[in-house]
Design an enzyme around this catalytic site. Sequence first.
Site, short mmCIF file in Angstrom:
data_model
loop_
_atom_site.label_atom_id
_atom_site.label_comp_id
_atom_site.label_asym_id
_atom_site.label_seq_id
_atom_site.Cartn_x
_atom_site.Cartn_y
_atom_site.Cartn_z
CG HIS A 223 -7.17 -17.91 7.08
ND1 HIS A 223 -7.65 -18.20 8.49
CD2 HIS A 223 -7.88 -18.66 6.14
CE1 HIS A 223 -8.81 -18.79 8.03
NE2 HIS A 223 -8.63 -19.24 6.82
CG ASP B 49 -7.34 -15.10 10.62
OD1 ASP B 49 -6.83 -15.58 9.66
OD2 ASP B 49 -8.37 -14.30 10.68
CD GLU C 140 -10.82 -16.35 5.40
OE1 GLU C 140 -11.60 -16.25 4.57
OE2 GLU C 140 -11.12 -16.97 6.55
CD GLU C 141 -11.90 -17.63 9.72
OE1 GLU C 141 -13.22 -17.07 9.34
OE2 GLU C 141 -11.62 -18.68 9.50
#
Lengths: 457, 457
Positions: free
Chosen positions: A86, A88, A152-153
Amino acid sequence: MQVWKDYQAQHKDRFLNELLELLRIPSVSADSRHNEDTKRCAEAVKQRLEEAGAEKVEVCPTAGHPIVYGEKIIDPSFPTVLVYGHYDVQPPDPLDLWTSPPFEPVIKDGKIFARGACDDKGQFYMHVKAFETMIKTNTLPCNVKFMIEGEEEVGSNNLGIFLDSNKERLKADVVLISDTSMISLDTPSIDTGLRGLAYMEVGVTGPNRDLHSGVYGGAVANPATILAKMIASLHDENNHVTIPGFYDGVQELSAAERKKLNEAPFDEAEYKKDLGVEELWGEKGYTTIERTGIRPTLEVNGIWGGYTGEGAKTVLPSKAFAKISMRLVPGQDWVKISDLFKAHFEKIAPKSVKVTVTAHHGGSPYVTPTDHLAFKAASQAITETFGKEPIPVRGGGSIPIVALFEKVLGLKTVLMGFGLDSDNLHSPNEKYDLANFYKGIETIPYFHQYFAEGSKK
Amino acid sequence: MQVWKDYQAQHKDRFLNELLELLRIPSVSADSRHNEDTKRCAEAVKQRLEEAGAEKVEVCPTAGHPIVYGEKIIDPSFPTVLVYGHYDVQPPDPLDLWTSPPFEPVIKDGKIFARGACDDKGQFYMHVKAFETMIKTNTLPCNVKFMIEGEEEVGSNNLGIFLDSNKERLKADVVLISDTSMISLDTPSIDTGLRGLAYMEVGVTGPNRDLHSGVYGGAVANPATILAKMIASLHDENNHVTIPGFYDGVQELSAAERKKLNEAPFDEAEYKKDLGVEELWGEKGYTTIERTGIRPTLEVNGIWGGYTGEGAKTVLPSKAFAKISMRLVPGQDWVKISDLFKAHFEKIAPKSVKVTVTAHHGGSPYVTPTDHLAFKAASQAITETFGKEPIPVRGGGSIPIVALFEKVLGLKTVLMGFGLDSDNLHSPNEKYDLANFYKGIETIPYFHQYFAEGSKK
């Protein structure tokens, strides 16, 4: 392989500079003010994948932040590895605790300091560079697909839909992820499990407006006090979570498994010193390794209400809020746990206040089968480059989508992480050691090689 | 007196416009970013006092915000009234809840909406205009001194020093303050007591940095959770404050006094409806009137820690904080209570965290003798203009300096407040009814008249 060594030695500095460029993009998925940066980061990843030799590279739009896809099919009959990562990152605050700006990466004492340095830009980028190494040296032994997402976060809310509608395109034999850590370069390890997550936000409303604490103090329920009482009641005196049904179905490990788990090197004095705490704290009857690996937890991630500015304001606040998340272990379902939390929190609220409970996101726990061909390939690859066999450990973190891969794509996942627990993930001064970055790039090609060989047998 | 009526009728609009000008100055004493505004406000008050006919008007510097002094001595042998008020205001936040900007006063449904409209610009300004009325109509029956400070909302930290070094200049027979409220225009009342205040700020530190709640969750004490547990423990199941010694010396009222106190009109259904709460909350064994008047309380004024931004951040915070203030009643000393709180809070902290406790400010409680000549004069004045005798009540708020006046200057204080509990003091949309503003200006000259007459007897 010597050709890999040579190629990587030759392009070492460029690999690093490309990563630093990615780290300069503040792709904070949780903060909508950064939506443009997140988009820009996706475009940069696309470009990097193409340069590395990937084909059909595409920035795929979602209801949230886009997913970057790319692939290299050398022969449809060959095994295929789906690399997930990811682009992000977590919000950087509290900003004032960073020794250098989070999005202006600096290299100090052989470490890259920047938000995302390890989680996960630094780690997924190792795969891009390892892939480039195999392409440019014509040594790619299997098909590779990349799926680098941007949420993802914040819970990967749109990934499930993407998987569902791209099953054909994402066909593979295993998912490979570098988004976890190992004990150290001297003691390599592989996570064989991940905790699930249920992230909630609660609000407590007392009076319909902020009140003068002198005129009304003592006569009206104070939402900050009530919230404190409610949070306090979520753990008992042994630090067990008190939510009814919370532990139902939790898979207890056998004495033998616990013994093996606790053989992993752990120095409590060192651990306390590093964190600056006099005493550890946790669920009675379990070791620190167990508390962070195989036991579910409940943590307050944030709390706020009333006057938090400079000086004094004698106000009785109207509202107070908290962000509370739970880490889950095999046997717990995040949706069920979210419901249990909501029901319990609403139930324990006194009539003198109103409460709201919202589920932010969540994910199910996951355990990798250590007898899986891909797990063995990862173990072999690390043994090859580290000169030591990696220890299997249970990671405390969560990558909610790992369970999703199994459910939607029927794929197992191998967590070949090269970070360190001391990398300050989600904290100020996140860092990633150059040594780990390069070691990862060196190791990954061997994974593909061993996995390809193993599959042919 | 007719001359008063005529003069006030004639200058009604100017009185109001002058107040609105004062309200446009954001003199927030708690926020150092407003220091220039606070200074500007002091200068404006000085100018108004001079225009009204005060002499020796001076902006007296202090270590903090300045104090404005002015006087009119018509005859040294006449009684002297020291009028106290404050030109500083509470911070306006939360800003988004204001229906109109806090420092752009608007008049709606006969009410002035602005921060400070009632507390205390609107109220002290009634005295300036009542004074002007008596000066311009040559009817001032006694000497008047004005002391308008700029630090009431932050604990009047520098007033004590000022009193000490200006005993001669401040010589008077009584202190008159309008900074409290009455039940309603139909049911006038006078506060005969004020609660004291002890305002604390606490900080709880767990790990030395924010941590990943997955990697460390469950193994380290979470300062937000610990703070919640500590706050929760400050009240027992009957909502008594649990700090050892907290109630020592608290003066219990006699059954008769409590009976009289509870005769004041109070409609619980109306009270709950106004606040939008289903149930009231407070110390067992006492009525709402008692809980807010004669009983000490402990309230959380603010709490914060960890991630409070948009979305989700899976962090285990390093620190959590709270602002906690206690209202005190006769028999309690604010310094002693602050010490008791500090000692207790430090004592109940588990070894797994570090706590800091700082006292912001405080003040002692006060009770006005209802047989005091000035109290009678106030009662008579209100009876004259309201056509009803005011009910003596115990106010829940605190004006720390009232006790100081007695201690340093040996002066009793009369609290002739014209506000309403519904004026949203310290809250968004603070307001002051025009009717109360004008009624106050009409009433105050009678106080001076009756007080002067009474003193001559």
